[in-house]
Structure formats: structure tokens, C-alpha cells
Design a protein around this motif. Structure first.
Motif, PDB file in Angstrom:
ATOM      1  N   GLY A 221       0.810  -1.211   0.000  1.00 17.54           N
ATOM      2  CA  GLY A 221       0.000   0.000   0.000  1.00 17.54           C
ATOM      3  C   GLY A 221       0.842   1.258   0.000  1.00 17.54           C
ATOM      4  N   THR A 222       1.951   1.247   0.750  1.00 14.24           N
ATOM      5  CA  THR A 222       2.831   2.412   0.798  1.00 14.24           C
ATOM      6  C   THR A 222       3.468   2.686  -0.557  1.00 14.24           C
ATOM      7  OG1 THR A 222       3.320   1.991   3.138  1.00 14.24           O
ATOM      8  CG2 THR A 222       4.843   3.402   1.933  1.00 14.24           C
ATOM      9  N   VAL A 223       3.971   1.636  -1.199  1.00 15.66           N
ATOM     10  CA  VAL A 223       4.598   1.808  -2.509  1.00 15.66           C
ATOM     11  C   VAL A 223       3.564   2.276  -3.543  1.00 15.66           C
ATOM     12  CG1 VAL A 223       5.745   0.598  -4.407  1.00 15.66           C
ATOM     13  CG2 VAL A 223       6.414   0.130  -2.042  1.00 15.66           C
ATOM     14  N   ALA A 224       2.364   1.711  -3.497  1.00 15.20           N
ATOM     15  CA  ALA A 224       1.315   2.140  -4.430  1.00 15.20           C
ATOM     16  C   ALA A 224       0.974   3.608  -4.231  1.00 15.20           C
ATOM     17  CB  ALA A 224       0.071   1.266  -4.242  1.00 15.20           C
ATOM     18  N   LYS A 225       0.930   4.040  -2.976  1.00 18.07           N
ATOM     19  CA  LYS A 225       0.625   5.451  -2.697  1.00 18.07           C
ATOM     20  C   LYS A 225       1.739   6.367  -3.201  1.00 18.07           C
ATOM     21  CE  LYS A 225      -2.411   6.705  -0.863  1.00 18.07           C
ATOM     22  NZ  LYS A 225      -3.703   7.232  -1.375  1.00 18.07           N
ATOM     23  N   ILE A 226       2.981   5.955  -3.048  1.00 16.53           N
ATOM     24  CA  ILE A 226       4.106   6.745  -3.554  1.00 16.53           C
ATOM     25  C   ILE A 226       4.019   6.883  -5.074  1.00 16.53           C
ATOM     26  CG2 ILE A 226       6.593   6.649  -3.970  1.00 16.53           C
ATOM     27  CD1 ILE A 226       6.091   7.712  -1.288  1.00 16.53           C
ATOM     28  N   VAL A 227       3.734   5.792  -5.751  1.00 14.00           N
ATOM     29  CA  VAL A 227       3.618   5.823  -7.216  1.00 14.00           C
ATOM     30  C   VAL A 227       2.480   6.748  -7.637  1.00 14.00           C
ATOM     31  CG1 VAL A 227       3.079   4.448  -9.263  1.00 14.00           C
ATOM     32  CG2 VAL A 227       4.629   3.539  -7.507  1.00 14.00           C
ATOM     33  N   GLN A 228       1.363   6.660  -6.940  1.00 12.72           N
ATOM     34  CA  GLN A 228       0.197   7.492  -7.278  1.00 12.72           C
ATOM     35  C   GLN A 228       0.507   8.978  -7.088  1.00 12.72           C
ATOM     36  OE1 GLN A 228      -3.194   6.816  -4.734  1.00 12.72           O
ATOM     37  NE2 GLN A 228      -4.659   7.478  -6.302  1.00 12.72           N
ATOM     38  N   ILE A 229       1.168   9.323  -5.983  1.00 11.17           N
ATOM     39  CA  ILE A 229       1.501  10.724  -5.716  1.00 11.17           C
ATOM     40  C   ILE A 229       2.535  11.232  -6.714  1.00 11.17           C
ATOM     41  CG2 ILE A 229       2.536  12.295  -4.035  1.00 11.17           C
ATOM     42  CD1 ILE A 229       1.347  10.521  -1.842  1.00 11.17           C
ATOM     43  N   GLY A 230       3.546  10.392  -6.998  1.00 14.82           N
ATOM     44  CA  GLY A 230       4.569  10.801  -7.952  1.00 14.82           C
ATOM     45  C   GLY A 230       4.010  11.025  -9.340  1.00 14.82           C
ATOM     46  N   GLU A 231       3.087  10.163  -9.743  1.00 18.34           N
ATOM     47  CA  GLU A 231       2.463  10.326 -11.061  1.00 18.34           C
ATOM     48  C   GLU A 231       1.644  11.612 -11.130  1.00 18.34           C
ATOM     49  OE1 GLU A 231      -0.521   7.861 -14.085  1.00 18.34           O
ATOM     50  OE2 GLU A 231       0.126   6.994 -12.172  1.00 18.34           O
ATOM     51  N   SER A 232       0.913  11.924 -10.052  1.00 18.20           N
ATOM     52  CA  SER A 232       0.115  13.152 -10.049  1.00 18.20           C
ATOM     53  C   SER A 232       1.009  14.390 -10.048  1.00 18.20           C
ATOM     54  CB  SER A 232      -0.812  13.177  -8.829  1.00 18.20           C
ATOM     55  OG  SER A 232      -0.071  13.311  -7.633  1.00 18.20           O
ATOM     56  N   GLY A 233       2.132  14.300  -9.357  1.00 14.35           N
ATOM     57  CA  GLY A 233       3.056  15.436  -9.351  1.00 14.35           C
ATOM     58  C   GLY A 233       3.679  15.670 -10.710  1.00 14.35           C
ATOM     59  N   SER A 234       4.052  14.581 -11.386  1.00 14.28           N
ATOM     60  CA  SER A 234       4.613  14.724 -12.743  1.00 14.28           C
ATOM     61  C   SER A 234       3.583  15.316 -13.699  1.00 14.28           C
ATOM     62  CB  SER A 234       5.075  13.360 -13.245  1.00 14.28           C
ATOM     63  OG  SER A 234       6.084  12.837 -12.416  1.00 14.28           O
TER      64      SER A 234
END
Length: 248
Positions: A221-234
Motif C-alpha cells: 500500500g505504501t509503494v502504491a501510494k508513492i507511485v500514485q503521488i509521484g504520477e500526479s506530481g509529474s
């Protein structure tokens, strides 16, 4: 108080690199350590330390992001990124707590196999005999030779201080006879050292299963959340900021 910019760059875009590296690294160490004992023992307290660094970096990056948010256009993509960023802290806290619990559980409380040291004995007396004769004091609790020969092993007698001490054939070093107060105290002390007040084997198995499930689930869940936030930031930074065709 951290500076808002470093070398002309907003602090947020620098801190997010720490978040996207350290937090997933801590999640990976936690997940692997929950299912791989040798890996967990080798890392030791390193896993909780890594997750703690990740936990500290999250609010620092979030605060720096709030400063940057006030200085960029409030587009829907930026607002979506800000909203997602605020959801990471609970995951980072859970990751740190879980990593610490896993380390502490296996370090101090989980049951471990006890391998007793080789017993010290008189070289003139064999450690094992074929069958104990009648009245042999090696028979525990006053049992008969048949009680001992049924196991195929006769406990050895060790000369110590002019007397004889019976060795337990299973524990190997604990006095098996409780005919004297000294032997009783010695056996109790040995038992206390062997168990070290740890949890029983069934309890350890149940807790280990729970920690494995939690370790894999929270880490994923933590890794998925990091990926989701990073994608939105990009998306917030690059959407509409470049041309499909070369400009030069």
C-alpha cells in the motif's frame, strides 16, 4: 526552519526525491524481512531506521509543498497532487510502526529453537550405555531400566564434586533428577535461561503469520501510494508545458 529554496530550486522538488527513494526502500525491507528470517537478522535495526528516515521526510516534503503551492497556478492537477500528498503520512507512520514491531518481536519475544551446549562429563564414564542395570541412579524419577531402554538412550552420569549428576537426554545439560533441592534449583535455572521468557511456539506462529500479512499489505500500500503521488506530481508539472513538435 528549513530554507524554502536551495540554489534557486524549491525545497519541495528536492525533498520529494528523498521520499520516493527512502519510503519505498523501507517498505521493501519490511516486506522481505517479514518473510525471510535470515535477511531480517542480517539487517537488524536498520529496517526501522530506514522507515524512520522516510517518516521524517514526508512532513518535511509536505510543508515545503504547501509553500510552493502558494506560488504556482492553482490548476486542478496541482490541487489533485496536493490532496494525494496529504494521504501519505498515515502510510509512513504505519510503515515505521510495523517495521519496529517486527524487529522487536523477533529480537525479544518470539520463540526460538534452543540448542543446548554439549554436556561436560568425566572422560572415564561413557556418555551413553546400552541399558541401565536395576537400581541405576541414571534412571530418572526412580523408573525401571525398561523406561530408559524404550527410548534407546540412557542418560549419562557426570562426576562433579564427589557426587553424580544425571543429564537429561533431551536438553543435554539440565539436571533431570529432582531428588535434591540443588538439582531442582539447577533445573529451574536452566529452564529459565533456555526459554528467556519468550512467547510459546503456537503464539509465535500466529503472530508471525499476522506480521507477514501486515508487512506485505502495508508495504504494498505504501509503494502504491508513492507511485500514485509521484504520477500526479509529474502530471501537474509537465502537462501542457511542452510542445509535441520540436521548437528549434
Amino acid at each position: 526552519m528549513l530554507p524554502e529554496t536551495i540554489n534557486g530550486l524549491p525545497l519541495h522538488i528536492l525533498l520529494v526525491h528523498v521520499v520516493v527513494i527512502v519510503v519505498p526502500a523501507g517498505a521493501l525491507l519490511t516486506a522481505v524481512g517479514s518473510v525471510w528470517p535470515a535477511f531480517r537478522r542480517k539487517l537488524g535495526i536498520l529496517t526501522p531506521i530506514v522507515t524512520l528516515i522516510g517518516l521524517i521526510s514526508v512532513p518535511l516534503a509536505t510543508n515545503a509543498g504547501e509553500w510552493l503551492e502558494q506560488r504556482v497556478a492553482p490548476t486542478p492537477l496541482v490541487q489533485a497532487h496536493v490532496a494525494l500528498g496529504d494521504t501519505l503520512l498515515p502510510w509512513a507512520i504505519a510503515q515505521f510502526v510495523l517495521a519496529t514491531v517486527i524487529w522487536a518481536w523477533y529480537r525479544f519475544f518470539a520463540a526460538v529453537p534452543v540448542v543446548p551446549e554439549a554436556p561436560q562429563r568425566n572422560a572415564s564414564v561413557p556418555a551413553f550405555a546400552g541399558a541401565a542395570p536395576a537400581g541405576d541412579p541414571a534412571v530418572v524419577g526412580g523408573g525401571s531400566p525398561a523406561d530408559v531402554s524404550a527410548t534407546g538412550i540412557t542418560p549419562a552420569r557426570v562426576s562433579a564434586g564427589g557426587g553424580s549428576t544425571t543429564l537429561d537426554p533431551v536438553l543435554g545439560a539440565a539436571p533431570a533428577s529432582a531428588s535434591s533441592a540443588g538439582n531442582t534449583a539447577s533445573a529451574a535455572a536452566y529452564t529459565g535461561r533456555a526459554t528467556r521468557r519468550r512467547a510459546s511456539r503456537p503464539v509465535s506462529v500466529v503472530v508471525s503469520i499476522v506480521l507477514i500479512v501486515a508487512g506485505i499489505g502495508v508495504s504494498a500500500g505504501t509503494v502504491a501510494k508513492i507511485v500514485q503521488i509521484g504520477e500526479s506530481g509529474s502530471a501537474a508539472v509537465w502537462t501542457g508545458s511542452f510542445s509535441d513538435a520540436p521548437l528549434n
